[in-house]
Design an enzyme around this catalytic site. Sequence first.
Site, mmCIF file in Angstrom:
data_model
loop_
_atom_site.group_PDB
_atom_site.id
_atom_site.type_symbol
_atom_site.label_atom_id
_atom_site.label_comp_id
_atom_site.label_asym_id
_atom_site.label_seq_id
_atom_site.Cartn_x
_atom_site.Cartn_y
_atom_site.Cartn_z
ATOM 1 N N ASN A 95 0.863 -1.177 0.000
ATOM 2 C CA ASN A 95 0.000 0.000 0.000
ATOM 3 C C ASN A 95 0.901 1.229 0.000
ATOM 4 O O ASN A 95 1.440 1.596 1.036
ATOM 5 C CB ASN A 95 -0.903 -0.029 1.246
ATOM 6 C CG ASN A 95 -1.766 1.210 1.348
ATOM 7 O OD1 ASN A 95 -1.877 1.993 0.404
ATOM 8 N ND2 ASN A 95 -2.397 1.396 2.507
ATOM 9 N N LYS A 152 0.040 4.238 -0.363
ATOM 10 C CA LYS A 152 -0.658 5.427 0.155
ATOM 11 C C LYS A 152 -0.385 6.614 -0.766
ATOM 12 O O LYS A 152 -0.256 6.431 -1.980
ATOM 13 C CB LYS A 152 -0.239 5.702 1.603
ATOM 14 C CG LYS A 152 -0.311 4.450 2.476
ATOM 15 C CD LYS A 152 -0.174 4.743 3.931
ATOM 16 C CE LYS A 152 -0.144 3.449 4.705
ATOM 17 N NZ LYS A 152 -0.174 3.627 6.133
ATOM 18 N N HIS A 212 -9.533 0.977 4.870
ATOM 19 C CA HIS A 212 -8.278 1.247 5.575
ATOM 20 C C HIS A 212 -8.563 2.225 6.717
ATOM 21 O O HIS A 212 -9.392 3.133 6.581
ATOM 22 C CB HIS A 212 -7.243 1.830 4.600
ATOM 23 C CG HIS A 212 -5.872 1.865 5.183
ATOM 24 N ND1 HIS A 212 -5.485 2.829 6.078
ATOM 25 C CD2 HIS A 212 -4.815 1.032 5.025
ATOM 26 C CE1 HIS A 212 -4.228 2.586 6.444
ATOM 27 N NE2 HIS A 212 -3.799 1.502 5.821
ATOM 28 N N GLU A 226 -7.061 4.715 7.754
ATOM 29 C CA GLU A 226 -6.874 6.136 7.413
ATOM 30 C C GLU A 226 -8.113 6.668 6.696
ATOM 31 O O GLU A 226 -8.497 7.825 6.878
ATOM 32 C CB GLU A 226 -5.609 6.303 6.553
ATOM 33 C CG GLU A 226 -4.358 6.103 7.393
ATOM 34 C CD GLU A 226 -3.148 5.552 6.641
ATOM 35 O OE1 GLU A 226 -3.143 5.579 5.401
ATOM 36 O OE2 GLU A 226 -2.205 5.093 7.314
ATOM 37 N N GLU A 262 -5.588 -5.006 10.716
ATOM 38 C CA GLU A 262 -4.596 -3.957 10.930
ATOM 39 C C GLU A 262 -4.914 -3.216 12.228
ATOM 40 O O GLU A 262 -5.736 -2.280 12.221
ATOM 41 C CB GLU A 262 -4.631 -2.966 9.771
ATOM 42 C CG GLU A 262 -4.327 -3.581 8.430
ATOM 43 C CD GLU A 262 -3.718 -2.570 7.472
ATOM 44 O OE1 GLU A 262 -2.637 -2.836 6.959
ATOM 45 O OE2 GLU A 262 -4.319 -1.500 7.282
ATOM 46 N N GLY A 281 2.067 2.376 10.915
ATOM 47 C CA GLY A 281 2.988 3.497 10.731
ATOM 48 C C GLY A 281 3.622 3.982 12.018
ATOM 49 O O GLY A 281 4.234 5.040 12.061
ATOM 50 N N SER A 284 3.201 -1.962 10.650
ATOM 51 C CA SER A 284 4.654 -1.935 10.858
ATOM 52 C C SER A 284 5.318 -3.284 10.595
ATOM 53 O O SER A 284 6.298 -3.640 11.268
ATOM 54 C CB SER A 284 4.985 -1.419 12.268
ATOM 55 O OG SER A 284 4.479 -0.110 12.437
HETATM 56 C C1 PEP Z 1 -0.973 0.143 6.251
HETATM 57 O O1 PEP Z 1 -1.134 1.339 6.151
HETATM 58 O O2 PEP Z 1 -1.787 -0.643 5.741
HETATM 59 C C2 PEP Z 1 0.199 -0.325 6.979
HETATM 60 C C3 PEP Z 1 0.202 -1.551 7.408
HETATM 61 O O3 PEP Z 1 1.195 0.599 7.174
HETATM 62 P P1 PEP Z 1 2.607 0.339 7.882
HETATM 63 O O4 PEP Z 1 3.151 -0.935 7.304
HETATM 64 O O5 PEP Z 1 3.444 1.537 7.491
HETATM 65 O O6 PEP Z 1 2.357 0.252 9.332
#
Ligand code: PEP
Length: 252
Positions: free
Chosen positions: A9, A11, A97, A99, A169, A175, A215
């Site tokens: 992803n 983003k 997601h 976000e 998630e 993040g 992460s």
């Molecule tokens: C995500 O935004 O789906 C995600 C898992 O981000 P990160 O790996 O940066 O935590």
Amino acid sequence: MRKKIVAANWKMNLTLAQGEQLVNDIVNAGIKLAEDQVVVIAPPFPYLLKVKQLIRNYPGICLAAQNCYSEKSGAYTGEISAEMLQSVGADYVILGHSERREYFHETNAQLAKKIDLALANGLQPIFCCGEPLEVRKAETQNAYVAQQLQESLFHLDAAALKNVVIAYEPIWAIGTGLTASAQQAQDMHAFIRAQIAEKYGREAALGISILYGGSAKPSNARELFACADVDGGLIGGASLIAADFTAIIQSF
Ligand code: PEP
């Protein structure tokens, strides 16, 4: 056998030239994907066609969009429909997601409509669910995630559900550099699978891919992917660095 999926992803990151370089670095890394393994790349909308072109000779690498709108078509300036995504060759679409839920106020009910439109247009939704930190601290994460599943996915019939991928998630891990422990991930993935089994039966539950996101990086991917109910990852930050992303793919 359910698919093992590593999805990138991006983003709202990278220019087109940077994105092209990243895809070229990934495809040129010479990774051998097993038959049940899929790599998914979700670039920003304007790069979908270009990325589709770059991956066309790599059957195990698929294209995803990061979102679509909850209406079929019409006067929704700035929005992108599921049909449009299908017409440019997208295979998957990330929906729900955290976000999008936080900054754009997407609700479970709106996500149910997006899921229906994605499926109606031949796209496989990667449906994101997961709890915020205060819910984890209160130890009510199972009820929280169960409600997300019920309100956005569980109106589907068993045949439609087969085409859905779930990404767990935990918001506190996205993040932030904080990763769920392998045990926390496994516990939630097993819970999600049990919820599906209860509603759709054991066979349906065993067939659905459940990815971990939050992460994930080369140093923890192997341990996470080794969990019985973790079928891969949705990767944010580490998907922007070719060496890290390819190392994660090779962690199976
Ligand atoms: C995500 O935004 O789906 C995600 C898992 O981000 P990160 O790996 O940066 O935590």
